[in-house]
Design a protein around this motif. Structure first.
Motif, PDB file in Angstrom:
ATOM      1  N   UNK A 144       0.810  -1.220   0.000  1.00  0.00           N
ATOM      2  CA  UNK A 144       0.000   0.000   0.000  1.00  0.00           C
ATOM      3  C   UNK A 144       0.846   1.274   0.000  1.00  0.00           C
ATOM      4  N   UNK A 145       2.106   1.196   0.448  1.00  0.00           N
ATOM      5  CA  UNK A 145       2.962   2.381   0.487  1.00  0.00           C
ATOM      6  C   UNK A 145       4.164   2.238  -0.435  1.00  0.00           C
ATOM      7  N   UNK A 146       4.111   1.317  -1.382  1.00  0.00           N
ATOM      8  CA  UNK A 146       5.262   1.063  -2.245  1.00  0.00           C
ATOM      9  C   UNK A 146       5.442   2.176  -3.270  1.00  0.00           C
ATOM     10  N   UNK A 147       6.688   2.589  -3.466  1.00  0.00           N
ATOM     11  CA  UNK A 147       6.983   3.613  -4.466  1.00  0.00           C
ATOM     12  C   UNK A 147       6.961   3.048  -5.884  1.00  0.00           C
ATOM     13  N   UNK A 148       6.806   1.736  -6.026  1.00  0.00           N
ATOM     14  CA  UNK A 148       6.701   1.141  -7.368  1.00  0.00           C
ATOM     15  C   UNK A 148       5.501   1.723  -8.111  1.00  0.00           C
ATOM     16  N   UNK A 149       4.501   2.165  -7.374  1.00  0.00           N
ATOM     17  CA  UNK A 149       3.327   2.729  -8.037  1.00  0.00           C
ATOM     18  C   UNK A 149       3.683   3.953  -8.876  1.00  0.00           C
ATOM     19  N   UNK A 150       4.744   4.693  -8.485  1.00  0.00           N
ATOM     20  CA  UNK A 150       5.195   5.829  -9.284  1.00  0.00           C
ATOM     21  C   UNK A 150       5.847   5.351 -10.575  1.00  0.00           C
ATOM     22  N   UNK A 151       6.674   4.293 -10.479  1.00  0.00           N
ATOM     23  CA  UNK A 151       7.305   3.731 -11.672  1.00  0.00           C
ATOM     24  C   UNK A 151       6.249   3.217 -12.641  1.00  0.00           C
ATOM     25  N   UNK A 152       5.229   2.545 -12.093  1.00  0.00           N
ATOM     26  CA  UNK A 152       4.157   2.012 -12.934  1.00  0.00           C
ATOM     27  C   UNK A 152       3.396   3.134 -13.625  1.00  0.00           C
ATOM     28  N   UNK A 153       3.128   4.204 -12.892  1.00  0.00           N
ATOM     29  CA  UNK A 153       2.372   5.319 -13.464  1.00  0.00           C
ATOM     30  C   UNK A 153       3.105   5.937 -14.638  1.00  0.00           C
ATOM     31  N   UNK A 154       4.412   6.125 -14.497  1.00  0.00           N
ATOM     32  CA  UNK A 154       5.208   6.702 -15.568  1.00  0.00           C
ATOM     33  C   UNK A 154       5.145   5.837 -16.822  1.00  0.00           C
TER      34      UNK A 154
END
Length: 231
Positions: A144-154
């Motif tokens: 729920x707090x993983x920064x991978x979500x930013x990589x995925x969004x890009x």
């Protein structure tokens, strides 16, 4: 009497990606010992400005596929237990192929969880870069707090941020492509909706990249402002 050792030197600045992280740190009184600066994330800004969104990712889910390819990024053992509990209750797992990846480090011994993964159609990531794993996936599962979500969004991919019910109301970041999930019914709804996603064309991708640059975590101006103040 007990004395506190104040020899520790607190940092002058604490750089954070966006206002959600700033709120979290303020609530934990971090701002009392250092100055919180919302600077954005330089590595993600770099990726956007160097064409990651446009060069590598041309589509979301193709409705002609028989299976959905899901990158499952493991964070730690307790988080894994939450995620495997949700995923195993989903009764259509035969239509999903999971790519398992430890990230950011090998916090989980994959041999110790191999029995839990047996019922799932899966493989272990072959050591590719995180970006390449995301590119080859249709959607990403992470903590729920993983920064991978930013990589995925890009890279134009949706992400499913799994958590237990107690953490669901604490949202680190919001975006159309980020889905918080705490049970199998929510997981099923997210997956089914994602399968209905339309293909993205190049013009849509360029527009998406421009929209991302407006967000605090991807805006280079915040970083430039910080650098100019300390020069």
């Amino acid at each position: 009497p007990f004395e506190i050792n104040n020899s520790f030197h607190y940092p002058d600045y604490f750089l954070i990606w966006n206002n959600s992280f700033k709120k979290l740190l303020n609530e934990n009184n971090i701002s009392k010992c250092t100055k919180l600066i919302v600077s954005g994330s330089p590595i993600h800004i770099y990726k956007i400005n160097n064409g990651f969104t446009n060069s590598f990712n041309k589509t979301l889910f193709s409705q002609n596929k028989k299976q959905l390819k899901v990158l499952w990024a493991l964070t730690n053992k307790s988080q894994f237990n939450i995620e495997i509990g949700i995923i195993k209750q989903y009764n259509k797992n035969k239509n999903i192929h999971f790519i398992i990846r430890n990230h950011p480090n090998n916090h989980i011994n994959l041999n110790e969880i191999s029995d839990s993964l047996i019922p799932l159609n899966h493989k272990i990531s072959s050591g590719k870069s995180l970006d390449q794993d995301i590119i080859e996936a249709d959607i990403v599962i992470c903590g729920y707090a993983s920064t991978i979500t930013f990589d995925a969004e890009i890279l134009g991919k949706d992400s499913i941020l799994m958590c237990d019910d107690g953490l669901k109301n604490f949202v680190f970041t919001t975006s159309k492509g980020r889905h918080y999930c705490s049970n199998s019914d929510e997981f099923e709804r997210i997956i089914d909706n994602h399968k209905k996603s339309i293909l993205l064309n190049d013009n849509n991708l360029i527009s998406k990249a421009n929209e991302l640059r407006k967000k605090t975590e991807y805006n280079i101006d915040s970083w430039r402002n910080f650098i100019s103040k300390i020069d």
